[in-house]
Write an enzyme that holds these catalytic residues in place. Structure first.
Site, PDB file in Angstrom:
ATOM      1  CG  ASP A  82      -1.902   1.140   1.250  1.00 11.67           C
ATOM      2  OD1 ASP A  82      -1.659   2.161   0.565  1.00 11.67           O
ATOM      3  OD2 ASP A  82      -2.929   1.027   1.946  1.00 11.67           O
ATOM      4  CD  GLU A 175      -1.384   0.789   9.457  1.00 12.49           C
ATOM      5  OE1 GLU A 175      -2.415   0.925  10.164  1.00 12.49           O
ATOM      6  OE2 GLU A 175      -1.228  -0.128   8.646  1.00 12.49           O
ATOM      7  CD  GLU A 184      -7.679  -4.949  12.720  1.00 12.85           C
ATOM      8  OE1 GLU A 184      -7.577  -5.947  12.012  1.00 12.85           O
ATOM      9  OE2 GLU A 184      -6.817  -4.043  12.736  1.00 12.85           O
ATOM     10  CG  HIS A 324      -4.486  -1.715   3.447  1.00 13.90           C
ATOM     11  ND1 HIS A 324      -3.603  -0.693   3.706  1.00 13.90           N
ATOM     12  CD2 HIS A 324      -4.875  -2.181   4.658  1.00 13.90           C
ATOM     13  CE1 HIS A 324      -3.458  -0.553   5.005  1.00 13.90           C
ATOM     14  NE2 HIS A 324      -4.227  -1.442   5.604  1.00 13.90           N
TER      15      HIS A 324
END
Length: 384
Positions: A82, A175, A184, A324
């Site tokens: 990405d 990240e 998440e 992504h």
């Protein structure tokens, strides 16, 4: 850091037969490009296939599944490829080396160690790369192969359970972003690390993240994905439609599909916010930019590094280069007929799922009082 990237917190087990994404409005568009599961044991005896399943799998928690998913190389390959994501982090470090020179850095969720390598090459005194999944073992080898063993220490474990060899760090880089920004729930881990180890005047990179909402026309895909269940080879399977609509779709939206303006829902200051701030309710007002139909609302996020010499960041929006993370599509049960200038108003409530905090619950209320369409509704979505 989502299918595609498949930041899934669930590890699926398949049967094996024979051969088997403060209110500072900072936006980035495409003109601003910066630029395992363990294998089971099989034994052949005549034509029978014997599958040995580890009983320990039955005891895995949602967190175990989450970290197990990051042991798979395909996820890391997709993230590294990405370019918008990886080149931005590289530029932030290499073009602002004065921020990193002789500093101690903590890389939260280091994966293959790419951000740690950037930091080491950018002049950091030492980097602690913390990664809980088994990819940490490979990261250690990568660090050694590239000659940074004296600068980078890879620590395998959960941030909440490990101890660093130092009392404080100067910079935390991560990240952490998932689909819909918050899927998440890795943000809480970054905040935990910030509160425990970051010096008072330290940096969190990135330090701003903003979530946006817009509306789209998407008749063809909705027909293929949702209305499909009305007639499946002559059989009525429409009872499945409600479940399908409840699951947000992560996919790339074309710019031409956008029907309304874009509404900023929330900007989070990662250097100041507290755990729990990522659960919120925000109002929205989407104004039609043309006569069209609305089949879904779409969410995306921008990420900003405000402490750089020059403002840097990237967007995951439909008008920017694809990442992504793609965009997150929330389909409506109704098809809204909207005219130029008319508005869809409502609220969106976002919270962690009570059973699995890595999943996201979304409650959407909306209303349209137009010339050709009057509609209102409440929709519940579960991102898992």
């Amino acid at each position: 850091m989502a299918p595609s990237k498949s930041k899934s917190n669930k590890a699926s087990v398949s049967s094996i037969m024979n051969n088997n994404r403060h209110n500072t409005k900072i936006r980035f568009d495409d003109n601003n490009d910066v630029v395992s599961m363990d294998t089971s044991k099989f034994a052949d005896a005549d034509d029978d296939v014997h599958v040995h399943v580890n009983d320990a799998a039955d005891n895995l928690t949602s967190s175990d599944y989450y970290f197990d998913s990051y042991s798979r190389f395909g996820i890391h390959e997709e993230m590294l490829k990405d370019a918008m994501r990886t080149n931005t982090y590289q530029d932030v470090i290499f073009k602002n080396q004065s921020l990193f020179k002789n500093k101690v850095v903590l890389d939260v969720g280091a994966g293959t160690g790419i951000l740690s390598l950037f930091c080491a090459k950018g002049g950091a005194a030492h980097v602690y790369a913390v990664e809980c999944s088994n990819i940490a073992d490979m990261a250690k080898q990568i660090v050694e192969i590239n000659g940074y063993s004296d600068v980078i220490t890879v620590i395998k474990g959960k941030i909440e359970e490990i101890e660093l060899p130092v009392p404080k760090v100067d910079i935390i880089i991560s990240e952490w972003m998932g689909y819909f920004l918050l899927y998440e729930n890795m943000l809480d881990t970054v905040l935990y690390a910030r509160d425990k180890w970051l010096v008072n005047d330290g940096l969190v990179l990135p330090d701003r993240a903003s979530l946006f909402l817009t509306a789209i026309e998407d008749s063809q895909y909705k027909e293929d994905r949702i209305e499909f269940w009305d007639n499946v080879y002559g059989f009525d399977m429409s009872c499945i439609k409600e479940t399908v609509i409840k699951e947000p779709l992560v996919e790339i939206v074309e710019q031409k599909q956008i029907v309304t303006n874009t509404q900023l829902l929330k900007t989070m200051d990662i250097s100041k916010m507290v755990i729990g701030d990522a659960s919120f309710t925000a109002p929205f007002k989407l104004v039609a930019q043309r006569n069209d139909y609305v089949h879904a609302l779409v969410a995306y996020f921008d990420v900003t590094f405000t402490k750089c010499y020059k403002l840097m960041g990237f967007s995951t929006g439909p008008k920017s280069r694809a990442t992504h993370w793609k965009q997150t599509i929330l389909y409506l049960e109704d098809v809204l007929t909207i005219c130029l200038g008319e508005t869809i108003t409502g609220t969106i409530a976002i919270s962690q799922n009570s059973k699995n905090p890595r999943e996201v619950d979304i409650k959407l209320t909306y209303e349209l009082n137009g010339k050709r369409c009057v509609a209102s509704g409440v929709r519940h979505y579960h991102m898992r």
